[in-house]
Design a protein around this motif. Structure first.
Motif, PDB file in Angstrom:
ATOM      1  N   MET A 226     -25.347 -55.378  -6.853  1.00 39.08           N
ATOM      2  CA  MET A 226     -26.043 -54.475  -6.225  1.00 39.08           C
ATOM      3  C   MET A 226     -25.860 -54.966  -4.656  1.00 39.08           C
ATOM      4  SD  MET A 226     -27.228 -53.036  -8.644  1.00 39.08           S
ATOM      5  CE  MET A 226     -28.441 -52.199  -7.021  1.00 39.08           C
ATOM      6  N   SER A 227     -25.056 -56.176  -3.898  1.00 42.22           N
ATOM      7  CA  SER A 227     -25.128 -56.152  -2.426  1.00 42.22           C
ATOM      8  C   SER A 227     -24.110 -55.269  -2.002  1.00 42.22           C
ATOM      9  CB  SER A 227     -24.630 -57.598  -2.262  1.00 42.22           C
ATOM     10  OG  SER A 227     -23.336 -57.775  -3.485  1.00 42.22           O
ATOM     11  N   ASN A 228     -23.194 -54.559  -2.744  1.00 35.92           N
ATOM     12  CA  ASN A 228     -22.317 -53.670  -2.149  1.00 35.92           C
ATOM     13  C   ASN A 228     -23.380 -52.271  -2.495  1.00 35.92           C
ATOM     14  OD1 ASN A 228     -19.873 -55.243  -2.812  1.00 35.92           O
ATOM     15  ND2 ASN A 228     -19.517 -54.789  -4.188  1.00 35.92           N
ATOM     16  N   ALA A 229     -23.796 -51.836  -3.490  1.00 28.78           N
ATOM     17  CA  ALA A 229     -24.740 -51.156  -3.553  1.00 28.78           C
ATOM     18  C   ALA A 229     -25.622 -50.511  -2.072  1.00 28.78           C
ATOM     19  CB  ALA A 229     -25.430 -50.897  -5.043  1.00 28.78           C
ATOM     20  N   MET A 230     -27.042 -52.273  -1.595  1.00 24.69           N
ATOM     21  CA  MET A 230     -27.724 -51.611  -0.338  1.00 24.69           C
ATOM     22  C   MET A 230     -26.914 -51.412   0.781  1.00 24.69           C
ATOM     23  SD  MET A 230     -30.083 -52.304  -2.142  1.00 24.69           S
ATOM     24  CE  MET A 230     -29.835 -50.859  -3.516  1.00 24.69           C
ATOM     25  N   ALA A 231     -25.387 -52.375   0.741  1.00 24.06           N
ATOM     26  CA  ALA A 231     -24.921 -52.883   2.086  1.00 24.06           C
ATOM     27  C   ALA A 231     -24.515 -50.878   2.012  1.00 24.06           C
ATOM     28  CB  ALA A 231     -23.367 -53.421   1.629  1.00 24.06           C
ATOM     29  N   TYR A 232     -24.130 -50.114   1.058  1.00 28.67           N
ATOM     30  CA  TYR A 232     -23.709 -48.510   1.525  1.00 28.67           C
ATOM     31  C   TYR A 232     -24.469 -47.973   2.017  1.00 28.67           C
ATOM     32  CZ  TYR A 232     -21.541 -44.672  -0.343  1.00 28.67           C
ATOM     33  OH  TYR A 232     -19.886 -43.078  -0.146  1.00 28.67           O
ATOM     34  N   ILE A 233     -25.729 -47.929   1.404  1.00 28.75           N
ATOM     35  CA  ILE A 233     -27.007 -47.461   1.332  1.00 28.75           C
ATOM     36  C   ILE A 233     -27.387 -46.966   2.674  1.00 28.75           C
ATOM     37  CG2 ILE A 233     -29.645 -46.740   2.019  1.00 28.75           C
ATOM     38  CD1 ILE A 233     -29.609 -48.024  -1.428  1.00 28.75           C
TER      39      ILE A 233
ATOM     40  N   SER B 245     -18.784 -27.741   4.944  1.00 29.53           N
ATOM     41  CA  SER B 245     -17.946 -27.882   3.446  1.00 29.53           C
ATOM     42  C   SER B 245     -17.981 -29.069   4.042  1.00 29.53           C
ATOM     43  CB  SER B 245     -16.306 -26.301   3.925  1.00 29.53           C
ATOM     44  OG  SER B 245     -15.983 -26.653   3.036  1.00 29.53           O
ATOM     45  N   ARG B 246     -17.206 -29.578   5.107  1.00 34.68           N
ATOM     46  CA  ARG B 246     -16.798 -30.826   5.277  1.00 34.68           C
ATOM     47  C   ARG B 246     -17.900 -32.139   4.648  1.00 34.68           C
ATOM     48  NH1 ARG B 246     -13.173 -33.934  10.297  1.00 34.68           N
ATOM     49  NH2 ARG B 246     -11.902 -35.432   8.964  1.00 34.68           N
ATOM     50  N   LEU B 247     -18.867 -31.238   5.934  1.00 36.57           N
ATOM     51  CA  LEU B 247     -20.611 -32.449   4.961  1.00 36.57           C
ATOM     52  C   LEU B 247     -20.259 -32.399   3.992  1.00 36.57           C
ATOM     53  CD1 LEU B 247     -22.438 -31.451   8.051  1.00 36.57           C
ATOM     54  CD2 LEU B 247     -21.782 -33.842   7.584  1.00 36.57           C
ATOM     55  N   ALA B 248     -20.443 -31.219   3.316  1.00 36.14           N
ATOM     56  CA  ALA B 248     -20.130 -31.168   1.941  1.00 36.14           C
ATOM     57  C   ALA B 248     -20.069 -32.073   0.575  1.00 36.14           C
ATOM     58  CB  ALA B 248     -20.134 -28.812   0.873  1.00 36.14           C
ATOM     59  N   SER B 249     -18.118 -32.046   1.022  1.00 29.51           N
ATOM     60  CA  SER B 249     -16.969 -32.917   0.777  1.00 29.51           C
ATOM     61  C   SER B 249     -17.799 -34.359   1.067  1.00 29.51           C
ATOM     62  CB  SER B 249     -15.961 -31.864   1.296  1.00 29.51           C
ATOM     63  OG  SER B 249     -15.042 -32.836   0.610  1.00 29.51           O
ATOM     64  N   GLU B 250     -17.799 -34.274   2.107  1.00 32.13           N
ATOM     65  CA  GLU B 250     -18.142 -35.662   1.869  1.00 32.13           C
ATOM     66  C   GLU B 250     -19.487 -36.479   1.183  1.00 32.13           C
ATOM     67  OE1 GLU B 250     -17.595 -39.607   3.896  1.00 32.13           O
ATOM     68  OE2 GLU B 250     -16.096 -38.143   3.846  1.00 32.13           O
ATOM     69  N   GLY B 251     -20.860 -35.205   1.043  1.00 35.90           N
ATOM     70  CA  GLY B 251     -21.744 -35.855   0.238  1.00 35.90           C
ATOM     71  C   GLY B 251     -21.346 -35.671  -1.232  1.00 35.90           C
ATOM     72  N   SER B 252     -20.336 -35.059  -1.146  1.00 40.95           N
ATOM     73  CA  SER B 252     -19.678 -35.178  -3.315  1.00 40.95           C
ATOM     74  C   SER B 252     -19.601 -36.945  -3.116  1.00 40.95           C
ATOM     75  CB  SER B 252     -18.800 -34.177  -3.520  1.00 40.95           C
ATOM     76  OG  SER B 252     -19.890 -32.490  -3.412  1.00 40.95           O
ATOM     77  N   LYS B 253     -18.953 -37.159  -2.101  1.00 43.67           N
ATOM     78  CA  LYS B 253     -17.808 -37.882  -2.609  1.00 43.67           C
ATOM     79  C   LYS B 253     -19.175 -39.309  -1.955  1.00 43.67           C
ATOM     80  CE  LYS B 253     -14.127 -36.826   0.787  1.00 43.67           C
ATOM     81  NZ  LYS B 253     -12.776 -36.973   1.237  1.00 43.67           N
ATOM     82  N   ILE B 254     -19.927 -39.496  -0.775  1.00 50.03           N
ATOM     83  CA  ILE B 254     -20.853 -39.946  -1.162  1.00 50.03           C
ATOM     84  C   ILE B 254     -21.773 -40.299  -2.293  1.00 50.03           C
ATOM     85  CG2 ILE B 254     -23.559 -40.783  -0.105  1.00 50.03           C
ATOM     86  CD1 ILE B 254     -22.051 -39.572   2.110  1.00 50.03           C
ATOM     87  N   LEU B 255     -22.218 -39.178  -3.450  1.00 46.92           N
ATOM     88  CA  LEU B 255     -22.855 -39.114  -4.891  1.00 46.92           C
ATOM     89  C   LEU B 255     -22.258 -39.574  -5.862  1.00 46.92           C
ATOM     90  CD1 LEU B 255     -25.697 -37.308  -5.739  1.00 46.92           C
ATOM     91  CD2 LEU B 255     -23.580 -35.816  -5.714  1.00 46.92           C
ATOM     92  N   VAL B 256     -20.646 -38.910  -5.978  1.00 48.08           N
ATOM     93  CA  VAL B 256     -19.900 -40.090  -6.373  1.00 48.08           C
ATOM     94  C   VAL B 256     -20.528 -42.007  -6.650  1.00 48.08           C
ATOM     95  CG1 VAL B 256     -17.394 -40.603  -8.053  1.00 48.08           C
ATOM     96  CG2 VAL B 256     -18.384 -38.555  -6.657  1.00 48.08           C
ATOM     97  N   ILE B 257     -20.325 -42.465  -4.804  1.00 46.82           N
ATOM     98  CA  ILE B 257     -20.395 -43.972  -5.285  1.00 46.82           C
ATOM     99  C   ILE B 257     -21.581 -44.119  -5.466  1.00 46.82           C
ATOM    100  CG2 ILE B 257     -20.187 -45.569  -3.189  1.00 46.82           C
ATOM    101  CD1 ILE B 257     -18.414 -43.425  -2.170  1.00 46.82           C
TER     102      ILE B 257
END
Length: 733
Positions: free
Chosen positions: A250-257, A291-303
């Motif tokens: 959870m500490s990692n998740a909160m740091a990633y938000i 396209s690059r923003l959407a790709s980066e968003g997909s990575k963030i969503l996976v994480i």
């Protein structure tokens, strides 16, 4: 050919490479500045109603973006329109949304300032509702500076609120119009064309300027924005004790938000800029950025999804250990009930008080060395259920010298369901109907407690009552059934391992057993039989049969010369409260017969019958020889027939039960034999008809494990019944 100086200058804000590089690293100067801007003041903003409204807008403009989120958008409309608290919350946030809108508009106006000088068609700029275009400055502001300005504006809000407020400002002033005017369904509609004209957005509907590739790219990015936003909200609204821990994950998740929030705001600013810019130039650059923003968003969503999965596994492991500790606590011997009660009732935050209606509170220590019933139910517990338990509870309080007990309500709410204001209001409404106490915050009930109640106490959806003695020892899991049958007299049997202890010695099928209990309506019927009146209890939901049967019975009684008195009493139908309520109105309006107009009495009557069935199933080895079991099974099976049923009673022990058609025929046949004894004639006809009756069925509420397969049979049928499951919605009840 026109010179380049005469062409409209490029208006597109290109995302610089340095920003992409900084976004990749949590330790970059940019991300440090993002985190440093966060200065929450402790205010709590429930962003979920706003998210639902955003979804409602998108459902109309571009259903694919929220596809699968809501099965019925009509239900979403009804939910939003019927909740006054949503409107109140949005009013408090209207000013901050307008401010964010202003800053998004200011950013786009600065980007478009070159257009104002070279192109007189300034009306191509989208102006948010309620704002005037007063910005005439030239030059530009880089996208990062705009995001930092938004973050500073929203510095006092939580991360989930920052993101949702930004998305709300975007959807209201840019996104929904873009999606409306570019959807294939809307392009030819009079509504879209009229709105476009009024807002001076004619070029937005021109696909020569706004290509399908650009439309698809922006739509895809908006879908990503919504998905990431919802995961940020979900992670941010996990239990506070989970968020406060320094343990991974959870500490990692909160740091990633913060990084996920920055990407969301960056995507919003870029989408708003590219929507506001109707020029066809630089589209290749736009598509690359999108396209690059959407790709980066997909990575963030996976994480973000992985953090949610890891959190669930982490919590499941903690729950597993705590669960077995709970099992050990209940299997141990204690000197008082405090160890067990504190393990169950003390919430995650350690608070040791219970709450009642009108905000009354007691400390858990006040339950020390008292008999306690734990009432487990969902938020769908009915008024009828509460009324009956309340009568038992108040009766125990009023009679000095007999055993007294306390009741504690444990609302069982799935941990996968978020606790919002609507559920809190429902909880408070239910609590206001209860004369006892409850756990104060259902959302803080420990996961292992919910698991224990479901596994060890066999709780599903039906209300369960678990007795604890003064030492915290658990009594019979059939306590509710036993209390419904014998009232508080059953208390001495609650800690007896033998189920048959609930039945009095040599007890047989009588009207007192059928109607005995705590209800005044039942007492009135018993008084009539003592006075020599023949009582006919009848039920069902076929109003035409009810009209015909009551008329035939009244006509038959008129022809009796002996002055025999008959009272007809409608007792409803099992698991059909709404239908019964409507039938009672018709019976009263047409003066067909007496009826129990208190729905709690009707619920109590049918639930007692089911309780008798459940307890008998556990006790009896030879069910065919048990008169009580046979009569209860037959009555429940008749109730589930398409027609009604009738039970004729003379005195306490003489009873004749028949299905609707048989009961009607027996009455009509008696009318032709005026000199016969009414009850005897009806009883003889019914017994003769039972030998040729067809097989029947019983539908019981809930799945009770006490009922084995192929063990039930009803009167007049030698076949055993198959046990099966019937699923039906609330609308079917």
């Amino acid at each position: 050919m026109a010179s380049n100086s005469m062409q409209t200058p490029a208006m597109i804000q290109v995302i610089p490479n340095e920003l992409w590089v900084s976004l990749e690293s949590n330790d970059s100067t940019m991300m440090k500045a993002v985190r440093a801007s966060h200065a929450p003041d402790g205010r709590k903003v429930d962003v979920k109603p706003m998210l639902r409204i955003i979804d409602n807008i998108l459902l109309r403009a571009a259903p694919a973006i929220v596809e699968g989120t809501y099965e019925d958008k009509g239900l979403l409309d009804e939910e939003i329109s019927s909740r006054s608290d949503v409107d109140a919350k949005l009013k408090t946030l209207a000013s901050i949304i307008k401010k964010v809108s202003s800053e998004l508009f200011s950013h786009n106006n600065l980007i478009l300032s070159g257009t104002f000088k070279a192109n007189s068609n300034v009306n191509q700029t989208i102006i948010p509702y309620g704002m005037d275009c007063k910005c005439t400055c030239s030059g530009g502001r880089d996208v990062h500076a705009t995001i930092m300005m938004l973050l500073n504006t929203l510095s006092s809000y939580s991360w989930d609120a920052k993101v949702v407020l930004t998305v709300a400002a975007f959807i209201v002033n840019y996104g929904h119009e873009f999606l409306l005017f570019t959807s294939s369904e809307a392009n030819n509609s009079a509504l879209a064309q009229s709105l476009a004209f009024l807002k001076q957005l004619r070029d937005i509907t021109d696909h020569a300027k706004f290509s399908k590739a650009k439309i698809d790219a922006i739509t895809k990015l908006i879908k990503g924005i919504m998905a990431v936003t919802k995961y940020i909200v979900e992670l941010h609204n996990l239990p506070p004790e989970s968020l406060a821990t320094d343990e991974a994950p959870m500490s990692n998740a909160m740091a990633y938000i913060p990084k996920a929030a920055y990407w969301t705001m960056l995507s919003v600013v870029i989408c708003a800029s590219y929507i506001a810019s109707v020029s066809g130039s630089e589209e290749t650059t736009e598509l690359l950025d999108l396209s690059r923003l959407a790709s980066e968003g997909s990575k963030i969503l996976v994480i973000l999804k992985s953090y949610k999965t890891i959190y669930k596994e982490y919590e499941d492991e903690k729950c597993k250990t705590a669960y077995w500790d709970l099992v050990k606590t209940f299997s141990s011997t204690h000197s008082d009930n405090m160890t067990v009660l504190k393990t169950l009732v003390v919430a995650k935050d350690g608070k040791q008080h219970l709450v009642g209606h009108a905000s009354k509170r007691i400390h858990i220590e006040e339950l020390r060395e008292k008999h306690v019933f734990l009432l487990a139910s969902g938020l769908d517990i009915s008024k009828e259920e509460i009324d009956i338990v309340s009568k038992l509870y108040q009766e125990s309080k009023s009679k000095l010298g007999e055993v007294q007990y306390e009741v504690v309500w444990i609302p069982v709410v799935e941990k996968t369901i978020s606790w919002d204001q609507e559920k809190q209001q429902k909880f408070e409404q239910i609590l206001a109907m209860m004369p006892w106490y409850a756990m104060p915050e259902p959302s803080k009930i420990k996961a292992e407690v919910i698991k224990y109640i479901k596994n060890e106490w066999r709780f599903e959806n039906k209300m369960t009552l678990i007795p604890l003695d003064r030492q915290g020892k658990v009594g019979s899991l059939n306590a509710l059934d036993m209390l419904l049958i014998r009232g508080n007299k059953a208390f001495s049997s609650l800690y007896n391992e033998k189920v048959e202890s609930i039945w009095e010695a040599q007890q047989t099928w009588t009207l007192e057993l059928l109607l005995g209990g705590i209800d005044n309506n039942f007492s009135l019927v018993l008084d009539w039989t003592k006075q020599g009146t023949i009582v006919c209890l009848y039920g069902g939901e076929d109003i035409e049969w009810i009209r015909e049967f009551t008329k035939a019975t009244k006509d038959a009684v008129k022809n009796i010369s002996s002055g025999t008195r008959v009272e007809l009493v409608y007792v409803g139908k099992n698991n059909a409260i709404k239908e019964v309520e409507n039938i009672i109105k018709i019976i009263e309006e047409e003066n067909l017969s007496r009826c129990w107009n208190d729905l709690s009495s009707i619920w109590f009557f049918w639930t007692r019958l089911e309780s008798m069935l459940y307890l008998k199933m556990q006790q009896c080895k030879n069910l065919k020889n048990d008169r009580i079991m046979q009569e209860v099974t037959t009555l429940l099976s008749y109730d589930d027939s398409d027609r009604g049923w009738a039970l004729f009673c003379k005195g306490s022990s003489e009873m004749a039960l028949a299905q609707g058609d048989v009961a009607l025929k027996s009455i009509k046949e008696f009318s032709e034999r005026k000199d016969a004894d009414l009850f005897q004639a009806l009883s003889n006809y019914i017994k003769k008809s039972q030998k040729i009756q067809r097989c029947s069925r019983i539908i019981l509420s809930g799945d009770r494990q006490e009922i084995p397969s192929k063990k039930l049979s009803s009167d007049g049928c030698e076949c055993s019944m198959e046990k099966c499951f019937v699923y039906r919605s609330c609308a079917d009840k």
